[in-house]
Design a protein around this motif. Structure first.
Motif, PDB file in Angstrom:
ATOM      1  N   LEU A 131       0.585 -10.304   9.080  1.00 56.72           N
ATOM      2  CA  LEU A 131       1.127  -9.947  10.448  1.00 56.72           C
ATOM      3  C   LEU A 131       2.497  -9.311  10.590  1.00 56.72           C
ATOM      4  CD1 LEU A 131       0.655 -13.462  12.204  1.00 56.72           C
ATOM      5  CD2 LEU A 131      -1.132 -11.511  12.119  1.00 56.72           C
ATOM      6  N   TYR A 132       2.895  -9.323   9.405  1.00 60.30           N
ATOM      7  CA  TYR A 132       4.429  -8.613   9.156  1.00 60.30           C
ATOM      8  C   TYR A 132       4.541  -8.936   7.677  1.00 60.30           C
ATOM      9  CZ  TYR A 132       9.243  -8.289   9.029  1.00 60.30           C
ATOM     10  OH  TYR A 132      10.745  -8.206   8.853  1.00 60.30           O
ATOM     11  N   ALA A 133       5.331  -7.793   7.128  1.00 55.65           N
ATOM     12  CA  ALA A 133       5.823  -7.808   5.849  1.00 55.65           C
ATOM     13  C   ALA A 133       7.022  -6.687   5.863  1.00 55.65           C
ATOM     14  CB  ALA A 133       4.478  -7.128   4.852  1.00 55.65           C
ATOM     15  N   SER A 134       7.766  -7.206   4.790  1.00 52.66           N
ATOM     16  CA  SER A 134       9.293  -6.533   4.697  1.00 52.66           C
ATOM     17  C   SER A 134      10.022  -6.959   3.390  1.00 52.66           C
ATOM     18  CB  SER A 134      10.060  -6.467   5.970  1.00 52.66           C
ATOM     19  OG  SER A 134      11.137  -5.639   5.934  1.00 52.66           O
ATOM     20  N   PHE A 135      11.080  -6.500   3.423  1.00 52.83           N
ATOM     21  CA  PHE A 135      11.935  -6.828   2.173  1.00 52.83           C
ATOM     22  C   PHE A 135      13.358  -7.088   2.826  1.00 52.83           C
ATOM     23  CE2 PHE A 135      14.793  -7.201  -1.691  1.00 52.83           C
ATOM     24  CZ  PHE A 135      14.109  -7.719  -2.135  1.00 52.83           C
ATOM     25  N   ASP A 136      14.097  -8.318   2.787  1.00 45.81           N
ATOM     26  CA  ASP A 136      15.293  -8.293   3.467  1.00 45.81           C
ATOM     27  C   ASP A 136      16.148  -9.047   2.546  1.00 45.81           C
ATOM     28  OD1 ASP A 136      14.364  -7.895   6.025  1.00 45.81           O
ATOM     29  OD2 ASP A 136      13.519  -9.904   6.171  1.00 45.81           O
TER      30      ASP A 136
END
Length: 892
Positions: free
Chosen positions: A314-319
């Protein structure tokens, strides 16, 4: 007050301030490009940054002490000491501090981080000296009386309970324990109930004497000030404060990270999966390269985000969640439907990161990330409070001479740097895998209360006598002058355009809104079509596919989002190209069939988890209590309604509801109004709509009856309480202003206002208590929210009801009325301290139908308000016996 933020302490400062000096040294001053640096004779470093954006100033006092320096067994000592500065300082009491800042606009707070404690306030520039007086008094001494600590302890323990009720906080806490085992970084600044029970006024005072000294602090002042006059004021107020020896700082020896996996229960409506790595800290020369690396991993053109359009997340990122001097923490993160096992997506994240390390990072994405970081630095100059925060981060937290050093470091990053850092730090054998998995309670909302209360009588409100230096400054009320230097035009297609020129930085910000009401405009049986449409805007336009559209934005370092609310942030030189892309996305979204299938499924799967979550159940219960049966406001999307949608439904809904005659655009920044209009006409002027302009406004509703709901949430330790009721008056009723004045007698000014005084300062039942009056064209809701231990819910509620009834039966005191007026009038001035705030206020007024210069009318109404007006309005409109109460948390 507590804010979980990364920080850095310059190593050279640690030794430079460690030895006490008995003789004052002369002030050392340098000035360059509007920034004045000075060091007073007692070691206090001062940075003054002039920004004439608005007649406003932000003060940030940075003490170089935080969670790292807390004594063994007392992990929250720095945090507790931060709280106690609001409980009384040299020559000024807790009540006086609260009353002063309330009358300066109520914008003061503090936070404790890992190696720094910050006190910050934003005030009208004319009130700078008053705010500095209070800050200097607390540098001179904090009272730390044990009796005051015993009252504050309850509030800080409620802050602990609030954070421990948040699954993402529990994840970060557990992650740091693994990443930084055996070091001070392993525990954050929040503290524990057990440590606070052992804390005394004496232990707090010892901590204060070790660390709160001018030679261990950096004062940052940003805003519309005269640097020379401001520095003279700082010298007069601070230079007589003596230097002191500074405590011994802990050593930091990082061990290799041991690979591990852990799972935590969650009350979120989706599963979160993390793959975390230890990265370079802010003191490491490779920190800038690590930032660029993280940006590339987070790019919507990157392989991690590709999991979303592929339907795998549903959501994907790098933080980067934590940045400390010696190390930082970064992680890839995905959100999954609640019923989906995270095993497969964790393996994919692991493979994606490994491929970047093995094959190298794309040069094109590295360059795009660098442009974005550099542009972001420009936009941060468009807010006075942000400017002060950026300088504090750079000089106090990171030990830089200015934020420009961070920007220059980003400019120097090469693809080889990024690849080298990735090779060294993105090691799977030293990673930590974590999963937050929803645990539905299986319990339906119950209509029950939380125990009985006790009989409470109103305590008399005592006037607060201010120190002479403050009394004179806050005695005079002034209606703020707002310069109406904007243009307001309507295009032939009835789109309204508002433009305000501000040359603070070479940037332009655009905010747009299409008036809509989902529950009125979605066809019967098509609930959720707006949500699916919103999810499709990121898939490009009819002329540019998803990747090509994002590349076009990256090429001009622009950020953009489309939907009923749309916005654009772009360097001035590329304004026209940015508007062209925005208009293409808003007016001509691609709406591809394969993406529709993916987004529809993702939306339905998200709803499957959401409707079982405590957050949804609490919100749903509140709406059921406030609204009558069959009210359109009760409509909401369900998995089955979303699953039945077709692509034609989405296209038809976009065509029907996206209309220029319902749209307003506000633009602010380094742009001429005529040029802005020319560009908007070029790209939005051909937008047309069929038929008469609809009115997407909900009808009025009757008064609600009292109801109580309890929502079980075993993942929390604190009960979150909402008291709400429908109120008959609207934003256009003259009594709106009287209710707002009364609300600022009740809350908004910390201990100087009734609810905070009664529920927190005296009783220690809550950490936050907030009252809010949200008034619309046809519906308005009055709300009080707080968090407490479950056994204290009823007692806190009774205090709220007591204070509301007193507002109806007794006139507020002259001092309270003056303070509420001062707070509101100065808040109006503070709203001009940010380009974004100015633009969004103008947009909101345009869309609801208020005059753009409502500030003139509002200010005069507040100025003329009487205590009789306030009492009559509360008696006429507020019904203390008719609140809908929703309590979410552990059940007593």
């Amino acid at each position: 007050m507590f804010r979980q933020l990364p920080i850095l302490l310059l190593a050279a400062c640690l030794t430079a301030v460690a030895v006490a000096q008995t003789a004052p040294r002369p002030t050392r001053t340098t000035t360059a490009e509007g920034v004045t640096h000075a060091t007073l004779g007692n070691g206090l470093r001062v940075v003054i940054v002039r920004d004439p954006l608005a007649p406003v100033v932000t003060i940030e006092q940075n003490y170089l002490v935080g969670a790292n320096e807390t004594p063994p067994g007392f992990p929250g000592m720095a945090h507790a000491q931060e709280h106690m500065a609001f409980r009384g300082c040299a020559g000024v009491t807790a009540d006086q501090i609260a009353a002063i800042f309330a009358q300066l606009g109520g914008s003061d707070n503090a936070d404790t981080q890992q190696t720094i404690t910050q006190y910050f306030t934003t005030v009208p520039a004319a009130d700078l000296e008053v705010a500095l007086h209070v800050d200097a008094a607390c540098m001179r001494d904090v009272i730390d009386a044990d009796a005051e600590w015993q009252m504050e302890k309850g509030a800080i323990e409620q802050e602990v309970a609030r954070d421990l009720s948040q699954p993402t906080y529990k994840f970060i806490t557990r992650l740091n324990e693994g990443m930084f085992a055996g070091t001070p970084y392993a525990h954050d600044a929040l503290g524990t109930r057990e440590s606070f029970e052992k804390t005394t006024g004496e232990t707090l005072k010892a901590f204060y004497r070790d660390w709160y000294a001018p030679n261990n602090a950096i004062l940052v002042i940003a805003g519309d000030v005269d640097p020379n006059a401001t520095l003279a004021t700082v010298r007069r107020l601070y230079e007589s404060i003596p230097r002191r020896p500074i405590g011994q700082r802990p050593t930091m020896v990082l061990r290799p990270v041991e690979q591990e996996t852990f799972t935590l229960d969650s009350n979120l409506p989706y599963t979160l999966a993390f793959l975390a790595y230890r990265l370079p800290g802010t003191a490491n020369p490779d920190y800038a390269a690590a930032r660029v690396m993280a940006d590339v991993l987070a790019s919507q053109r990157g392989d991690l985000y590709a999991l979303v359009p592929a339907g795998k997340a549903l959501y994907a990122s790098f933080d980067v969640a934590e940045s400390y001097p010696q190390a930082s923490v970064g992680f890839s993160v995905t959100a999954l439907p609640a019923a989906t096992a995270p095993t497969a997506v964790v393996a994919e994240m692991r493979s994606i990161v490994a491929n970047y390390v093995r094959q190298g990072f794309p040069a094109e994405l590295v360059d795009a990330s660098k442009r974005s970081e550099i542009a972001s630095a420009l936009f941060r100059r468009n807010s006075i409070s942000d400017l002060a925060a950026v300088w504090s981060q750079a000089v106090a937290a990171e030990g830089r001479k200015s934020p420009d050093e961070d920007v220059e470091a980003i400019r120097r990053v090469t693809v080889a740097d990024v690849n080298r850092v990735a090779m060294e730090f993105l090691e799977d054998t030293h990673s930590i895998t974590a999963m937050l998995v929803p645990k539905p309670t299986g319990e339906a909302p119950s209509e029950k209360g939380f125990g009985g209360g006790e009989s409470l009588t109103a305590a008399p409100t005592k006037p607060v006598k201010l120190p002479e230096w403050a009394e004179t400054a806050v005695a005079t009320l002034r209606v703020p002058m707002v310069n109406a230097n904007w243009t307001d035009t309507t295009l032939p297609n009835k789109l309204r355009l508002i433009v305000k020129t501000d040359k603070t930085s070479p940037t332009v910000s655009l905010f747009g809104n299409i008036r809509h009401e989902t529950t009125l405009q979605e066809p019967a049986g098509k609930d959720g079509v707006s949500d699916v449409l919103d999810g499709l805007f990121s898939y490009g336009t009819t002329t540019l596919d998803r990747l090509a559209f994002q590349k076009a934005l990256d090429d001009i370092a622009a950020s953009e989002s489309a939907g009923y609310d749309f916005n654009l942030k772009v360097p001035t030189a590329d304004f026209a190209r940015g508007v062209e892309l925005l208009a293409d996305n808003v007016l001509h979204p691609a709406l591809p069939a394969d993406a529709f299938t993916t987004v529809k499924q993702q939306t339905a799967e998200f709803l499957e988890g959401e409707i079982k979550s405590p957050g949804y159940l609490a919100e749903h219960a509140l709406k059921r209590g406030l609204l009558p049966i069959a009210d359109p406001g009760l409509r909401e999307p369900l998995p089955q309604t979303v699953s039945s949608l077709t692509l034609d439904d989405v296209r038809t809904h976009h065509q029907a509801t996206f209309r220029p005659d319902l749209t307003t655009i506000t633009i602010i920044g380094d742009i001429d109004p005529a040029e802005a209009r020319s560009v908007i006409e070029k790209y939005f002027g051909g937008w047309t709509a069929q038929g008469a302009t609809p009115d997407p406004t909900l009808p009025p509703v009757p008064k609600n009856m009292a109801k109580q709901f309890a929502i079980a949430d075993p993942q929390t330790v604190q009960a979150a309480v909402t008291l709400a009721q429908e109120v008959g008056l609207t934003r256009f009723d003259p009594d709106y202003y009287a209710i707002q004045v009364g609300n600022n007698v009740l809350g908004g000014g910390f201990y100087a206002t009734r609810l905070y005084h009664d529920l927190r300062q005296v009783a220690g039942l809550v950490y936050n208590v907030d009252d809010d009056f949200t008034a619309g064209k046809t519906r308005s809701v009055y709300t009080v929210t707080y968090g407490s231990d479950p056994p204290n819910v009823a007692q806190a509620r009774d205090l709220v009801i007591r204070d509301l009834r007193a507002m109806q039966t007794e006139n507020v005191t002259p001092g309270e009325l003056h303070q509420a007026k001062a707070l509101l009038l100065r808040q109006m001035a503070l709203q001009q301290s940010s380009e974004d705030a100015i633009a969004t206020i103008l947009l909101a007024r345009a869309q609801i139908g208020l005059s753009l210069d409502e500030s003139r009318h509002m200010g005069q109404r507040y100025y003329d308000m009487t205590a009789d007006d306030v009492r009559a309005a509360f008696a006429r409109w507020i019904r203390p016996q008719d609140f809908v109460q929703v309590v979410r948390g552990p059940q007593p």
